[in-house]
Every structure is written in structure tokens, then in C-alpha cells.
Design an enzyme around this catalytic site. Structure first.
Site, PDB file in Angstrom:
ATOM      1  N   GLY A 165       0.773  -1.241   0.000  1.00  0.00           N
ATOM      2  CA  GLY A 165       0.000   0.000   0.000  1.00  0.00           C
ATOM      3  C   GLY A 165       0.804   1.292   0.000  1.00  0.00           C
ATOM      4  CE  LYS A 207     -11.318 -12.200 -13.032  1.00  0.00           C
ATOM      5  NZ  LYS A 207     -10.308 -11.673 -12.100  1.00  0.00           N
ATOM      6  CG  MET A 240      -1.397  -8.769  -5.915  1.00  0.00           C
ATOM      7  SD  MET A 240      -0.290  -8.075  -7.173  1.00  0.00           S
ATOM      8  CE  MET A 240       0.450  -9.588  -7.792  1.00  0.00           C
ATOM      9  CB  ILE A 293     -10.191  -5.248 -13.793  1.00  0.00           C
ATOM     10  CG1 ILE A 293      -9.426  -4.533 -12.665  1.00  0.00           C
ATOM     11  CG2 ILE A 293     -11.584  -4.651 -13.988  1.00  0.00           C
ATOM     12  CD1 ILE A 293     -10.156  -4.396 -11.363  1.00  0.00           C
ATOM     13  CG  HIS A 339       3.678  -2.594 -15.148  1.00  0.00           C
ATOM     14  ND1 HIS A 339       3.298  -3.799 -14.608  1.00  0.00           N
ATOM     15  CD2 HIS A 339       4.796  -2.837 -15.877  1.00  0.00           C
ATOM     16  CE1 HIS A 339       4.136  -4.733 -15.007  1.00  0.00           C
ATOM     17  NE2 HIS A 339       5.060  -4.181 -15.771  1.00  0.00           N
TER      18      HIS A 339
HETATM   19  C1  GRF Z   1       4.022  -1.215  -7.296  1.00  0.00           C
HETATM   20  O1  GRF Z   1       5.360  -1.442  -7.613  1.00  0.00           O
HETATM   21  C2  GRF Z   1       3.185  -1.110  -8.546  1.00  0.00           C
HETATM   22  O2  GRF Z   1       3.906  -0.617  -9.638  1.00  0.00           O
HETATM   23  C3  GRF Z   1       2.775  -2.534  -8.804  1.00  0.00           C
HETATM   24  O3  GRF Z   1       2.567  -3.081  -7.529  1.00  0.00           O
HETATM   25  C4  GRF Z   1       3.396  -2.408  -6.580  1.00  0.00           C
HETATM   26  C5  GRF Z   1       2.516  -1.995  -5.439  1.00  0.00           C
HETATM   27  O4  GRF Z   1       3.265  -1.505  -4.365  1.00  0.00           O
HETATM   28  N1  GRF Z   1       1.592  -2.585  -9.623  1.00  0.00           N
HETATM   29  P1  GRF Z   1       2.547  -0.878  -3.098  1.00  0.00           P
HETATM   30  O5  GRF Z   1       1.595  -1.947  -2.550  1.00  0.00           O
HETATM   31  O6  GRF Z   1       1.812   0.340  -3.553  1.00  0.00           O
HETATM   32  O7  GRF Z   1       3.646  -0.572  -2.131  1.00  0.00           O
END
Ligand code: GRF
Length: 186
Positions: A12, A65, A90, A93, A109
Site C-alpha cells: 500500500g 469473478k 493482484m 479486472i 506498473h
Molecule cells: C508497485 O510497484 C506497482 O507498480 C505494482 O505493484 C506495486 C505496489 O506496491 N503494480 P505498493 O503496494 O503500492 O507498495
């Protein structure tokens, strides 16, 4: 001004950076909903501590889903959410949410897409001995990390960098780029 739902499953740090930017008024938005599939994640615990409207679901309790996304969609409608912000969510969608929120779902990403799609993008760049990588913010479509790119920022990789050095640099960029990009979408 966007009325945001944050979807997160992990630590987060991006969620927190967005929350902070709103508090500091560098981002004009509100977080009206926080959605997670991981009740024990740091992100979900933080959202509860911050007193946000939190919706946690266990995907294993649903047939598919579509079933859980119908429930999420109800919450999104109730809160008049205008933008879904994926921050380490994770799950992919599905059609139920995509159809109603087309071009109103964004993801962050940790690579310069279209390079290093999918999982462990930072390690992919590291193992590739890449000299640069970066961060991409893109719209979510039905593919994985394939949606139209909204913003990108490059990071040079010093050959001396360890994997955790690159991770640190990536997260630094993520934490400022996500809020700036959301602000531009207002
Ligand atoms: C980030 O590196 C983002 O790019 C990827 O997942 C990670 C999430 O990190 N999609 P966090 O939970 O916000 O620390």
C-alpha cells in the site's frame, strides 16, 4: 475532481502516497472507497486505520469473478466513483467492472511498458541487465498491462545497483507520478 476507489492487495505504499497528496492538497480528489481481496494486507489495515470506507472480499467465497465483481460494482455505484485506481491489486479486472468503467480504471506498473509486462517487472529488468527502466501509468483494458499509456517516467539503472536499489528508485518515482497523473485526469 475525481471521486476515487483504490484497489490494493499489498503493502500500500502507492495508496498511502495518494492519500498523503490529497491531504497536502497537491491532488484534488477524494478516496470514497478502498477495495481489497486481502484482509491481512498492510494496505487494508492502513485503510481501516485511516477510517476509510473499506470493502474487503474473499474471492474464494464466490463461484466466479463475475459474482464478486457484481458486488464491487454495487459499491462503486453507491459511492459515485468516477475513477478506479489500481495500486498493487493482484486480481485481473473482469468484464463486469471493465464494461461500466471503460477508460476510468488506471494501473501503475513498474517498467517502461511495453517492456517487462506482468509479474516481477523490476526483477525482469534487473535480470536483463537493462540500463534503464521506469514506471508506467496506463488505462486498464482486458489484456495484462496492455492498455493505453497515460504517463511514463524513466529511471537510469546504475550497473552497480542491486535489485533493492532499483526497487527503491522505482517506488520513489511511483509515489510522485501516480498523484500527478491522477491530478491531470481530473
Ligand atoms: C508497485 O510497484 C506497482 O507498480 C505494482 O505493484 C506495486 C505496489 O506496491 N503494480 P505498493 O503496494 O503500492 O507498495
Amino acid at each position: 475532481m475525481n471521486n476515487i476507489a483504490i484497489f490494493a492487495s499489498g503493502t500500500g505504499s502507492n495508496f498511502l502516497a495518494i492519500h498523503q497528496a490529497i491531504k497536502e492538497k497537491t491532488l484534488n480528489a477524494s478516496i470514497s472507497l478502498f477495495v481489497s481481496d486481502k484482509p491481512n494486507s498492510v494496505s487494508a489495515k492502513m485503510a481501516l486505520e485511516l477510517g476509510l470506507n473499506v470493502y474487503i472480499f474473499n474471492s474464494k467465497s464466490y463461484k466466479n469473478k463475475k459474482e464478486y465483481e457484481v458486488e464491487i460494482l454495487q459499491k462503486l455505484r453507491q459511492e459515485n466513483i468516477t475513477l478506479i485506481v489500481l495500486a498493487g491489486y493482484m486480481k485481473i479486472i473482469g468484464k463486469t467492472i471493465l464494461d461500466e468503467y471503460e477508460r476510468r480504471i488506471i494501473n501503475i506498473h513498474p517498467s517502461l511498458l511495453p517492456l517487462y509486462k506482468g509479474k516481477d517487472a523490476i526483477a525482469q529488468a534487473y535480470n536483463d541487465n537493462a540500463l534503464k527502466t521506469g514506471v508506467t501509468i496506463h488505462y486498464v483494458d482486458k489484456g495484462i498491462d496492455t492498455g493505453d499509456i497515460i504517463s511514463q517516467e524513466e529511471i537510469k539503472i546504475d550497473p552497480e545497483y542491486s535489485l533493492s536499489d532499483i526497487e527503491r528508485e522505482i517506488h520513489k518515482v511511483e509515489h510522485s507520478l501516480y498523484s500527478k497523473t491522477i491530478q491531470k485526469l481530473s
